[in-house]
Enzyme design. Sequence first.
Site, short mmCIF file in Angstrom:
data_model
loop_
_atom_site.label_atom_id
_atom_site.label_comp_id
_atom_site.label_asym_id
_atom_site.label_seq_id
_atom_site.Cartn_x
_atom_site.Cartn_y
_atom_site.Cartn_z
N ASN A 288 9.40 -2.96 3.53
CA ASN A 288 9.89 -3.48 4.82
C ASN A 288 11.37 -3.86 4.77
OD1 ASN A 288 7.45 -3.14 6.04
ND2 ASN A 288 7.11 -5.28 6.54
N ASN A 313 -2.20 -3.08 6.43
CA ASN A 313 -1.65 -3.14 7.78
C ASN A 313 -2.61 -2.64 8.85
OD1 ASN A 313 -1.51 -0.31 7.77
ND2 ASN A 313 0.61 -0.31 7.04
N CYS A 375 3.17 -12.41 7.82
CA CYS A 375 2.98 -11.00 7.43
C CYS A 375 4.30 -10.33 7.79
CB CYS A 375 1.77 -10.38 8.12
SG CYS A 375 1.63 -10.73 9.89
N SER A 376 4.28 -9.33 8.66
CA SER A 376 5.55 -8.72 9.09
C SER A 376 6.07 -9.46 10.33
CB SER A 376 5.36 -7.24 9.38
OG SER A 376 4.95 -6.57 8.19
N ASP A 377 5.30 -9.35 11.42
CA ASP A 377 5.74 -10.00 12.66
C ASP A 377 5.01 -11.30 12.95
OD1 ASP A 377 7.76 -8.16 13.46
OD2 ASP A 377 6.18 -6.73 13.97
N GLY A 378 3.97 -11.60 12.19
CA GLY A 378 3.30 -12.89 12.33
C GLY A 378 2.32 -12.99 13.48
N TRP A 379 1.80 -11.81 13.93
CA TRP A 379 0.83 -11.90 15.05
C TRP A 379 -0.49 -11.20 14.75
CZ3 TRP A 379 5.40 -9.65 18.12
CH2 TRP A 379 5.62 -8.30 17.79
N ASP A 380 -0.65 -10.61 13.56
CA ASP A 380 -1.91 -9.96 13.20
C ASP A 380 -2.58 -10.66 12.01
OD1 ASP A 380 -2.01 -7.83 15.15
OD2 ASP A 380 -0.35 -6.90 14.09
N ARG A 381 -2.17 -10.28 10.79
CA ARG A 381 -2.76 -10.89 9.59
C ARG A 381 -2.50 -12.39 9.54
NH1 ARG A 381 -0.23 -6.03 6.01
NH2 ARG A 381 1.28 -6.20 7.70
#
Length: 604
Positions: A288, A313, A375-381
């Site tokens: 990333n 992901n 995580c990456s954007d903070g809205w899934d994992r």
Amino acid sequence: MASASTSKYNSHSLENESIKRTSRDGVNRDLTEAVPRLPGETLITDKEVIYICPFNGPIKGRVYITNYRLYLRSLETDSALILDVPLGVISRIEKMGGATSRGENSYGLDITCKDMRNLRFALKQEGHSRRDMFEILTRYAFPLAHSLPLFAFLNEEKFNVDGWTVYNPVEEYRRQGLPNHHWRITFINKCYELCDTYPALLVVPYRASDDDLRRVATFRSRNRIPVLSWIHPENKTVIVRCSQPLVGMSGKRNKDDEKYLDVIRETNKQISKLTIYDARPSVNAVANKATGGGYESDDAYHNAELFFLDIHNIHVMRESLKKVKDIVYPNVEESHWLSSLESTHWLEHIKLVLTGAIQVADKVASGKSSVLVHCSDGWDRTAQLTSLAMLMLDSFYRSIEGFEILVQKEWISFGHKFASRIGHGDKNHTDADRSPIFLQFIDCVWQMSKQFPTAFEFNEQFLIIILDHLYSCRFGTFLFNCESARERQKVTERTVSLWSLINSNKEKFKNPFYTKEIHRVLYPVASMRHLELWVNYYIRWNPRIKQQQPNPVEQRYMELLTLLDEYIKRLEELQLANSAQLSDPPTSPSSPSHMMPHVQTHFL
């Protein structure tokens, strides 16, 4: 007391169901009507078809299409089959066969659904019958592609409870003892100017000014700064969530971000380092950097300790669920079941999510360190980990309304991209943004409820109805990607909340074995030996697979609720009859026993 009758959106197969009486889920189930309809639901067309049932072969029936559902009723005397499919569940509609197709039932429509089933209808080749049905279905299953509103904006259901009042962020933070000397509530995002995917109200360190927050936002992906999700009532350690830092290939640093994380660490006067759980595999986190992202390095964040949780992901999860569907619908291959299930890696992913949440919960419960999750954007994992850890730590979230608040807070208000992940009303079934992240979370909750059968106020049916209406578009609860988009669309004013349906009929969703334990922390066993496929959800459409039967006590509890509902209804009828008799002039002396017939009870 609410009815315990089962709605059409439930866990067992709809394959062999007959129409039920009027139920309290708001659906008209009059036996004389061709199709049940919600207030605001209109019939568009009906057509005679052959339903190619994967379990019982071709069945002649009539299909009714409304602006909300596809409803099929068998026309054969030896079959009581009924299909009731909300159009929001449909992912893809394809034409089957061509004008020259000669095979029996080879010309028609193939429908792929989001809830682990497919439907196939054969139609007559003459008279454009397929074209008409295809166009109407496409129009109403994918309204956004045809400039039509989602059904939730047409739904006129009324409930005696307003589900939109369930979650009030100020009240929820107050329940947690916030604000306090170390944490404050800020309205810097009131107009969504700091971060358009965060809620309007945020909890941040008392020592961090709004200007500090603005500077930190420039160094976090999508401006999703570290904010508080939960605080331990005794040791005051916290769970904080955010997105990845914008480190990039050159290894950029941001002194404001580094200082901000140190302020978070010091809020509970801890001496140890702040624990950072990065949900991603380390390889992905490094990769990333090439797109401007990255992770917190030891060089820059001296007072933080970083751990990678190896959760894959959204693309990996999507492919994994596709494989699950392949092995459960329409046929389950018994001889290779275990190896087929293993090859999907679904339970492996469930294990990794649960393992990560356990680590977060354990670190906070121990009081040794506050935890930052991203995580990456903070809205899934991130949402999976924070909400599951909070469920393990805080028994309030294990109640029906507490769980609704948890979903509203950690998923809906903090910007899990429901519209993108589910594809409400969108025809682009190949969209790379689609992913079963929320389903995975609910599966993890189900796994926990299996291991702790007395810890949750809600039952399995509660989790299933949430998933069914995740797709249905009957309610506004899961529509759009973030709070700012919902406000623009006036969702709370123009649609009904799913919690209105559930909370007006709570008894149906209660676990009879629930025992309230305020300070109990739950640590599920996240090993493959203790995890299982949720048969009542993933394989519920297959009548050949024996459903996991409810506990006999639970079954009897539901029967008694139904019986009680009938008695209450009968009592209301008798009271009406009695008041009518009292209002008439008496023709002869009568005793109360003449006016009130004896009602037999069967409870004993």
